[in-house]
Design a protein around this motif. Structure first.
Motif: not given
Length: 136
Positions: A18, A30, A36, A39
């Motif tokens: 996260i 995040v 997100w 990522r």
């Protein structure tokens, strides 16, 4: 002229999902769907740098999972399956399903991909068929 391929950022701690690395190389929490997505793109890019690129949309085939054997064990069922990866090619795999998930179709549970060692019996070792408990 060949395009230079930009390497994805390196994440030293693979368990901290996260956070993402921003354009300046700094870890950021995040906090949104957009974060997100950054990522997620880094995870995919790092995976593909190790495993190779995913096939293009036109080369993909339906998964077509087929079961070949099944064994009920005390805490889970072990299924030997194959799935299609490209035309006329199938990959064998084991699927382990915990009994509580198997008995309750609405039960959500995490999944795990177990990449097997380079032992002679390969994928049979981590599912308990090799007899070496340190490799399971």
């Amino acid at each position: 002229m060949a395009q230079s391929v930009r390497q994805p950022p390196f994440y030293a701690d693979k368990f901290r999902l996260i956070v993402y690395i921003d354009e300046g190389g700094n870890l950021q929490p995040v906090r949104s769907v957009a974060d997100w997505r950054k990522r997620q793109a880094h995870i995919l890019a790092n995976m593909q740098s190790v495993m190779g690129e995913l096939p293009e949309e036109g080369k993909r085939v339906p998964l077509d999972v087929q079961g070949h054997e099944e064994k009920q064990l005390p805490h889970f069922v072990r299924r030997k399956i194959t799935f299609a990866t490209e035309p006329n090619d199938r990959v064998p795999a084991y699927l382990l399903i915990p009994n509580d998930v198997l008995n309750d179709r609405d039960h959500k549970a995490p999944a795990m991909l177990c990449l097997h060692q380079t032992t002679q019996i390969g994928k049979e070792e981590p599912v308990g068929l090799g007899g070496n408990p340190s490799l399971m």
